[in-house]
Design an enzyme around this catalytic site. Structure first.
Site, short mmCIF file in Angstrom:
data_model
loop_
_atom_site.label_atom_id
_atom_site.label_comp_id
_atom_site.label_asym_id
_atom_site.label_seq_id
_atom_site.Cartn_x
_atom_site.Cartn_y
_atom_site.Cartn_z
N VAL A 234 0.78 -1.15 -0.09
CA VAL A 234 0.00 0.04 0.01
C VAL A 234 0.83 1.17 0.04
CG1 VAL A 234 -1.82 1.26 1.10
CG2 VAL A 234 -1.95 -1.34 1.14
N ARG B 204 11.89 -1.14 6.91
CA ARG B 204 13.04 -1.90 7.53
C ARG B 204 14.04 -1.86 6.55
NH1 ARG B 204 8.71 -6.32 9.31
NH2 ARG B 204 8.45 -5.87 6.87
N LYS C 219 -6.86 -1.25 9.63
CA LYS C 219 -8.23 -1.84 10.43
C LYS C 219 -8.09 -2.45 11.56
CE LYS C 219 -7.13 -4.49 6.83
NZ LYS C 219 -6.81 -4.58 5.47
N GLY D 47 -10.64 -1.68 0.51
CA GLY D 47 -9.91 -0.86 -0.40
C GLY D 47 -10.18 0.27 -1.02
N ILE E 283 -12.73 1.31 -2.42
CA ILE E 283 -14.41 1.73 -2.47
C ILE E 283 -14.50 2.74 -1.47
CG2 ILE E 283 -16.81 0.90 -2.28
CD1 ILE E 283 -16.00 -1.82 -2.88
N GLU F 162 -3.57 -10.60 4.27
CA GLU F 162 -2.68 -9.79 5.46
C GLU F 162 -1.43 -10.55 5.68
OE1 GLU F 162 -3.84 -6.82 6.95
OE2 GLU F 162 -5.13 -7.03 5.16
N ASP G 64 -10.17 -10.16 9.66
CA ASP G 64 -9.97 -9.04 8.86
C ASP G 64 -11.33 -8.48 8.40
OD1 ASP G 64 -8.25 -7.18 7.04
OD2 ASP G 64 -9.74 -7.93 5.75
N LYS H 76 -13.17 -4.69 9.97
CA LYS H 76 -13.82 -3.89 9.01
C LYS H 76 -15.26 -3.66 9.53
CE LYS H 76 -10.73 -5.14 5.30
NZ LYS H 76 -10.48 -6.13 4.02
N GLY I 145 -5.17 -4.90 -2.88
CA GLY I 145 -4.40 -4.56 -3.73
C GLY I 145 -3.63 -3.14 -3.71
P1 NAP Z 1 3.50 -4.79 3.55
O1 NAP Z 1 3.40 -4.81 2.25
O2 NAP Z 1 4.07 -5.89 4.62
O3 NAP Z 1 4.28 -3.25 3.70
C1 NAP Z 1 4.56 -3.06 5.22
C2 NAP Z 1 5.76 -2.03 5.29
O4 NAP Z 1 5.91 -1.53 6.28
C3 NAP Z 1 7.05 -2.09 4.60
O5 NAP Z 1 7.37 -1.18 3.79
C4 NAP Z 1 7.95 -2.56 5.76
O6 NAP Z 1 9.33 -2.39 5.60
C5 NAP Z 1 7.48 -1.55 6.63
N1 NAP Z 1 7.46 -1.97 8.15
C6 NAP Z 1 7.09 -3.01 8.71
N2 NAP Z 1 7.46 -3.03 10.17
C7 NAP Z 1 8.27 -2.28 10.18
C8 NAP Z 1 9.05 -1.60 11.22
N3 NAP Z 1 9.28 -2.14 12.27
N4 NAP Z 1 9.86 -0.46 11.00
C9 NAP Z 1 9.85 0.31 9.82
N5 NAP Z 1 9.14 -0.19 8.77
C10 NAP Z 1 8.23 -1.26 9.00
O7 NAP Z 1 2.05 -4.49 4.05
P2 NAP Z 1 0.76 -3.76 3.36
O8 NAP Z 1 0.17 -5.05 2.51
O9 NAP Z 1 1.09 -2.53 2.51
O10 NAP Z 1 -0.19 -3.42 4.51
C11 NAP Z 1 -0.05 -2.11 5.19
C12 NAP Z 1 -1.44 -1.78 5.81
O11 NAP Z 1 -2.35 -1.46 5.03
C13 NAP Z 1 -1.82 -3.11 6.87
O12 NAP Z 1 -2.37 -2.44 8.06
C14 NAP Z 1 -2.83 -3.80 6.04
O13 NAP Z 1 -3.82 -4.20 6.85
C15 NAP Z 1 -3.41 -2.38 5.26
N6 NAP Z 1 -4.29 -2.73 3.97
C16 NAP Z 1 -3.80 -3.55 3.08
C17 NAP Z 1 -4.18 -3.73 2.16
C18 NAP Z 1 -3.70 -4.60 0.72
O14 NAP Z 1 -4.31 -4.96 -0.03
N7 NAP Z 1 -2.41 -5.03 0.82
C19 NAP Z 1 -5.40 -3.34 1.71
C20 NAP Z 1 -6.20 -2.45 2.63
C21 NAP Z 1 -5.47 -2.26 3.95
P3 NAP Z 1 9.93 -3.31 4.53
O15 NAP Z 1 9.61 -2.73 3.05
O16 NAP Z 1 11.40 -2.68 4.63
O17 NAP Z 1 9.63 -4.40 4.81
N1 HSE Z 2 -6.46 -8.78 3.43
C1 HSE Z 2 -7.36 -7.80 2.96
C2 HSE Z 2 -8.41 -8.24 2.00
C3 HSE Z 2 -7.03 -6.72 2.51
O1 HSE Z 2 -8.11 -9.49 1.37
O2 HSE Z 2 -9.40 -7.88 1.81
C4 HSE Z 2 -7.55 -5.46 2.06
O3 HSE Z 2 -8.16 -5.02 3.41
#
Ligand code: NAP
Ligand code: HSE
Length: 434
Positions: free
Chosen positions: A14, A45, A105, A134, A136, A190, A201, A205, A302
């Site tokens: 994201v 990180r 969330k 996401g 919407i 997740e 999850d 929401k 996504g």
């Molecule tokens: P992700 O791809 O795992 O990215 C997490 C990011 O946070 C990475 O850049 C990671 O660094 C960084 N990070 C994690 N721990 C850290 C720490 N201790 N210190 C510094 N940086 C740190 O996760 P994501 O899918 O983007 O999800 C992020 C959030 O959005 C979550 O709360 C998730 O529930 C929410 N979300 C995700 C989606 C989806 O479709 N993926 C949709 C809606 C909401 P590195 O890159 O260096 O590892």
């Molecule tokens: N893991 C979540 C999903 C990401 O599959 O809908 C979006 O919140």
């Protein structure tokens, strides 16, 4: 006007998407926001990986506090996930008087009351459009578009991973593990995919949606949660034969005695709009007393769809940051002093129709005994069919009319004691939505 400076905590799926959208559509976004939105610092990180995306001109650090305490930064965007460090950084950002945008969330469902109270006291915004469904704009729709309504209920497919799994299992006949791996590869799942599969999850929401819809505090601990891991392929097939599809739904409804808050696999008629929402798509039906039913559909997970919601929040904050806090839209749609304490109902008080499948000995009187227990518990049978299983057993499938879940559970306790019932009864809820 000078650009508004943003600090990104996280540059993964994201966060990376947010960087790309802010770069790609910078001019269009500035025309809407009234000023440029500029990322000034990023916490991650893996610094080398981040540098490959953002280059050498901005601060990249492993220390989130360095971003949160940077005096240049006015908006902190938390996209790290988790509920420990993310919580500390958000609370510190609020204490520093900074606005917060988050997609987290899990964090808001558990600690939202504390976070929104702190933000209210400090006069800063905490926005979270990306946290639910996401791309919407469902939070904006409920919080602003439907304010004339007394919302009666909402029901939705609000987890892309499980909808993707259920769709691919049903339409392609693919095994659960293979589809889950694909959802992870596509960035839908997740960090801990059991959150998706076990309905957690979706419950995070739904908890937020219920607060926005009914003006009650965030109460994740009261949500009833069932996921899809125990769902049998034969139930998907039986549902199809009966004219239904199984979807993981989040449902919240205002009743006379309280609010239903539940996530579970649900049979919905194939003619229903929600039954035809496939893949990682999300959809939410919201019913208000003035507008009637409305439906919101789009990509629920996504990189870019979620970034679309994050950037929309950034534009809102950029537009409103100089407004008097009392003139901004309340965090949870209702004024904080007008939130009420309508209780969340136990699942035993939920009224629904039910799908019941039981394996029994195939001999005279079995059906009559089961039907008589259902009848004694005032549960009316809508339809049933029987399918042979080997030489001596059969599966009986009932669809009930509406009944209280407490009555269904009491009937199942008695049915389980019958010597000719050989397995635990599979019990799924049926909702005849639009
Ligand atoms: P992700 O791809 O795992 O990215 C997490 C990011 O946070 C990475 O850049 C990671 O660094 C960084 N990070 C994690 N721990 C850290 C720490 N201790 N210190 C510094 N940086 C740190 O996760 P994501 O899918 O983007 O999800 C992020 C959030 O959005 C979550 O709360 C998730 O529930 C929410 N979300 C995700 C989606 C989806 O479709 N993926 C949709 C809606 C909401 P590195 O890159 O260096 O590892
Ligand atoms: N893991 C979540 C999903 C990401 O599959 O809908 C979006 O919140």
């Amino acid at each position: 006007m000078s650009p508004i400076k943003v600090g990104l905590l996280g540059l993964g799926v994201v966060g990376g998407g947010t960087w790309k959208v802010l770069t790609r559509n910078a001019e269009e976004i500035a025309r809407r926001a009234g000023r440029h939105i500029e990322v000034a610092a990023v916490a991650v990180r893996d610094i080398e990986k981040a540098r490959r995306l953002v280059g050498d001109d901005i601060l990249v650090t492993q220390d989130g506090l360095e971003v949160v305490r940077n005096p240049e930064i006015e908006i902190v965007v938390e996209l790290m996930g988790g509920d420990t460090l993310a919580r500390e950084l958000i609370m510190e950002a609020i204490a520093q008087g900074k606005h917060v945008v988050t997609a987290n969330k899990a964090l808001l469902a558990k600690y939202g009351n504390e976070i929104f109270a702190a933000a209210h006291a400090k006069g800063v915004m905490v926005t979270f459009e990306a946290a639910v469904a996401g791309g919407i704009p469902i939070i904006k729709a409920i919080r602003e578009g439907l304010t004339a309504n007394r919302i009666q209920w909402l029901a939705g497919i609000i987890n892309g991973t499980t909808n993707f799994i259920l769709s691919e299992m049903r339409s392609q006949g693919l095994p659960f593990e293979q589809v889950l791996a694909e959802a992870q590869r596509l960035g839908y799942a997740e960090a801990d995919p059991t959150f998706d599969i076990e309905g957690v999850d979706a419950a995070h929401k739904l908890t937020l949606l219920a607060s926005l819809a009914f003006g009650v505090p965030v109460q994740f601990d009261k949500a009833h949660i069932e996921g899809i891991s125990m769902l049998a392929a034969e139930d998907i097939a039986h549902a199809e034969r009966l004219g239904y599809r199984i979807k993981l739904l989040g449902i919240t409804r205002r009743c006379d005695t309280g609010i239903e808050l539940r996530v579970h696999p649900t049979l919905v008629p194939v003619t229903c709009l929600l039954a035809n929402v496939e893949g990682a798509m999300n959809a939410i039906l919201v019913s208000g007393d003035v507008v009637g039913p409305t439906m919101y559909y789009g990509q629920g997970a996504g990189e870019l769809p979620t970034a679309s919601a994050v950037v929309a929040d950034l534009v809102d904050v950029a537009r409103l940051e100089s407004a008097d806090p009392g003139h901004r839209v309340p965090h949870l749609a209702f004024q904080p002093e007008a939130m009420d304490d309508t209780p969340i109902l136990p699942v035993s008080d939920v009224v629904s129709s039910y799908y019941l499948r039981m394996r029994v000995q195939d001999r005279p009187g079995v059906l009559a005994d089961i039907a008589s227990i259902l009848s004694e518990m005032n549960i009316s049978i809508g339809s049933m069919f029987q399918e042979p299983h080997g030489e001596t057993e059969a599966d009986i499938i009932f669809l009930s009319h509406q009944a209280r879940e407490g009555a269904i559970n009491a009937a199942l306790d008695r049915i389980h004691e019958l010597p000719f019932v050989h397995t635990k009864v599979t019990r799924l809820r049926v909702e005849n939505l639009l």
